[in-house]
Design an enzyme around this catalytic site. Structure first.
Site, PDB file in Angstrom:
ATOM      1  N   SER A 128      -8.393  26.414 -12.027  1.00  0.00           N
ATOM      2  CA  SER A 128      -9.345  25.720 -11.166  1.00  0.00           C
ATOM      3  C   SER A 128     -10.160  24.698 -11.934  1.00  0.00           C
ATOM      4  O   SER A 128     -10.528  24.926 -13.085  1.00  0.00           O
ATOM      5  CB  SER A 128     -10.306  26.723 -10.509  1.00  0.00           C
ATOM      6  N   LYS A 183      -7.475  33.617  -7.598  1.00  0.00           N
ATOM      7  CA  LYS A 183      -7.600  32.177  -7.327  1.00  0.00           C
ATOM      8  C   LYS A 183      -7.693  31.921  -5.836  1.00  0.00           C
ATOM      9  O   LYS A 183      -8.449  31.057  -5.375  1.00  0.00           O
ATOM     10  CB  LYS A 183      -6.405  31.419  -7.909  1.00  0.00           C
ATOM     11  N   HIS A 186     -11.107  32.712  -4.852  1.00  0.00           N
ATOM     12  CA  HIS A 186     -11.936  31.582  -5.330  1.00  0.00           C
ATOM     13  C   HIS A 186     -11.915  30.467  -4.294  1.00  0.00           C
ATOM     14  O   HIS A 186     -12.950  29.915  -3.908  1.00  0.00           O
ATOM     15  CB  HIS A 186     -11.396  31.077  -6.673  1.00  0.00           C
ATOM     16  N   ASN A 187     -10.737  30.144  -3.812  1.00  0.00           N
ATOM     17  CA  ASN A 187     -10.628  29.049  -2.836  1.00  0.00           C
ATOM     18  C   ASN A 187     -11.228  29.394  -1.487  1.00  0.00           C
ATOM     19  O   ASN A 187     -11.791  28.529  -0.812  1.00  0.00           O
ATOM     20  CB  ASN A 187      -9.160  28.629  -2.688  1.00  0.00           C
ATOM     21  N   GLU A 190     -14.711  28.799  -2.060  1.00  0.00           N
ATOM     22  CA  GLU A 190     -14.861  27.339  -2.161  1.00  0.00           C
ATOM     23  C   GLU A 190     -14.985  26.715  -0.781  1.00  0.00           C
ATOM     24  O   GLU A 190     -15.849  25.868  -0.520  1.00  0.00           O
ATOM     25  CB  GLU A 190     -13.659  26.765  -2.903  1.00  0.00           C
TER      26      GLU A 190
HETATM   27  C1  6PG Z   1      -9.448  24.059  -7.601  1.00  0.00           C
HETATM   28  C2  6PG Z   1      -9.262  23.629  -6.158  1.00  0.00           C
HETATM   29  C3  6PG Z   1      -7.854  23.168  -5.872  1.00  0.00           C
HETATM   30  C4  6PG Z   1      -7.673  23.003  -4.367  1.00  0.00           C
HETATM   31  C5  6PG Z   1      -7.481  21.573  -3.990  1.00  0.00           C
HETATM   32  C6  6PG Z   1      -7.135  21.401  -2.516  1.00  0.00           C
HETATM   33  O1  6PG Z   1      -9.787  25.235  -7.789  1.00  0.00           O
HETATM   34  O2  6PG Z   1      -9.271  23.204  -8.473  1.00  0.00           O
HETATM   35  O3  6PG Z   1      -9.505  24.790  -5.347  1.00  0.00           O
HETATM   36  O4  6PG Z   1      -6.959  24.126  -6.374  1.00  0.00           O
HETATM   37  O5  6PG Z   1      -6.564  23.663  -3.941  1.00  0.00           O
HETATM   38  O6  6PG Z   1      -8.684  20.955  -4.300  1.00  0.00           O
HETATM   39  O7  6PG Z   1      -7.846  22.284  -1.745  1.00  0.00           O
HETATM   40  P1  6PG Z   1      -7.784  22.243  -0.118  1.00  0.00           P
HETATM   41  O8  6PG Z   1      -6.814  21.152   0.288  1.00  0.00           O
HETATM   42  O9  6PG Z   1      -7.279  23.592   0.298  1.00  0.00           O
HETATM   43  O10 6PG Z   1      -9.169  21.945   0.313  1.00  0.00           O
END
Ligand code: 6PG
Length: 470
Positions: A128, A183, A186-187, A190
């Protein structure tokens, strides 16, 4: 980069992430070689990094010192399977393959099973931090064959971001697909983080009618306090940016239709699969899907009525309430994320190190934030913490902020401003702290139409009532 020496590792997939990781490995003293199907990417890689860029996978593998380490940075999905099929005959027992893409954990689980008996050590590593993180120091969440960890630990920890205490933001997450699962969570967090920030911006824009530059200053101020985080910081930058052609705030020119590659959706699906309450993460996904119905929303706006209340509050007081609401919603989102990790841990027996997970997220990754140190300490204090909300520090934060969250949600509702993530965070908090919820009536309804039975407060057993004379 020293092209003559045997490479310490080979990177397959030379997009921006692959190239930036190679530069990061090189800066940290590792000899890297790189391969991509695309000849132009190979040439660009060699030119930009000075690394060896063999013309074939076989050549790349032959140039690696045993036991070989390969880092796959290719698009998640079929591309990884195709690449593994090509690599397998080239590798020997003890060689290590690390998938650093945003791979769905179920695919990683399957690939580990498919490699059983080959002796090839497979690692699914969440990486990430985007392009900048890859170059300067990502957060890395590896998991899979534990035998690989002693070999790749020095390499991955060397390039990882460092938290303020100097610890590398890379720790072993556990066996199987643990790394890619972490991960994914994490997302999910996010998505919730981004949505709550967007709702804070939306409230300031729609109610007191603040301009992007004013809101930029607010986010910049918040970024110096408890809300300090990468996402709050970039939001301050974004809101300060003007479009060079029109001189208008650039954010006002961007179409309000969110896209998504699916990682937040996966996290929501995983929560539903495991019966974990993660409404703020799921609502962040739905906020993106409803934003994508832009033309439908424009038509609905002509038909559906809403309140015409005008905001009459005191701006600075309202902004401070939004700050507290944002902190409360953020804590609820993290609580949900760690609940999901705990449920997955029970399901898969990974023995996830929750303190290390929070520790790894303190720098380098997209959700990096000051409060992650508090989360890390909470799980170090109590590794089996039932819910982050129950940690004394976070219970106190919620005690301090829940009234502001209520006021902000009430104000938004009265003015017809959609803040789904704030609203779900409040409902999550109130549900979780309620001794009684209305599910007693729900059980009666299920028993009424489906004879699904219910339990009673005053005696053990399952009961069914004949609710009608029919
Ligand atoms: C990271 C981000 C990355 C993410 C992209 C697209 O941890 O660097 O989470 O992996 O997948 O930025 O994310 P979305 O298209 O799902 O918003």
């Amino acid at each position: 980069m020293n092209p003559s020496k045997q490479s310490d590792l080979g990177i397959v997939g030379l997009g921006v992430m692959g190239e930036n990781l190679a530069l990061n490995f090189d800066r940290n003293g590792f000899a890297v070689s790189g391969y991509d199907l695309d000849e132009h990417k190979r040439e660009s890689f060699a030119r930009r990094t000075g690394a060896v860029a063999p013309r074939s996978l076989a050549e790349l593998v032959a140039g690696l010192g045993a036991p070989r380490v390969l880092l796959l940075m290719v698009p998640a999905g079929a591309a990884v399977d195709a690449l593994l099929a090509e690599l397998r005959p080239l590798l020997a027992a003890g060689d290590i393959v690390i998938d650093g893409g945003n791979t769905r954990y179920t695919d990683t689980h399957r690939r580990i099973l498919e490699l059983t008996g080959t002796g090839i050590l497979y690692v699914g590593a969440g990486v990430s931090g985007g392009e900048e993180g890859a170059l300067r120091g990502p957060a890395i969440m590896p998991g899979g064959d534990a035998q690989a960890w002693p070999r790749i630990r020095p390499i991955l920890q060397a390039i990882a971001a460092r938290a303020e205490d100097g610890q590398p933001c890379c720790e072993w997450m556990g066996p199987g697909a643990a790394g890619h699962y972490v991960k994914m969570v994490h997302n999910g967090i996010e998505y919730a983080d981004m949505q709550t920030i967007c709702e804070a911006y939306f409230l300031m824009r729609e109610l007191p009618g603040m301009q992007p530059r004013e809101m930029s200053e607010v986010f910049a101020t918040w970024n110096r306090g408890e809300l300090s985080s990468y996402l709050v910081g970039i939001t301050a930058d974004i809101l300060a940016r003007t479009d060079p052609e029109t001189g208008r705030p650039l954010v006002d020119l961007i179409v309000d239709t969110a896209e998504q590659k699916g990682t937040g959706k996966w996290a929501s699906q995983a929560a539903l699969d495991l019966g974990v309450t993660a409404p703020t993460i799921a609502d962040a996904v739905f906020a993106r899907t409803v934003s994508a119905t832009r033309s439908e929303r424009a038509a609905a706006a002509e038909v559906l009525s809403g309140p015409d209340a005008r905001f009459s509050g005191e701006r600075d007081a309202f902004v401070e309430k939004i700050r507290r609401a944002l902190l409360a919603a953020k804590v609820c989102a993290y609580a949900q994320g760690f609940q999901l990790l705990a449920a997955a841990d029970r399901e898969h027996g990974w023995d996830l190190p929750f303190g290390s997970v929070a520790g790894v997220w303190r720098a380098g990754c997209i959700i990096r934030a000051r409060l992650l140190e508090d989360i890390r300490r909470a799980y170090v204090r109590e590794p089996q913490l039932v819910n982050l909300l129950l940690d004394p520090h976070f219970a106190a934060v919620m005690a301090d902020c829940h009234v502001a969250l209520r006021d902000v949600v009430a104000t938004a509702a009265q003015h017809g401003v959609a803040v789904p993530a704030f609203m779900s965070a409040l409902a999550y908090y109130d549900s979780y702290r309620s001794r009684r919820l209305p599910a007693n009536l729900l059980q009666a309804q299920r028993d009424y139409f489906g004879a699904h039975t219910y339990q009673r407060l005053d005696r053990p057993g399952k009961f069914h009532t004949k609710w009608t004379d029919a």
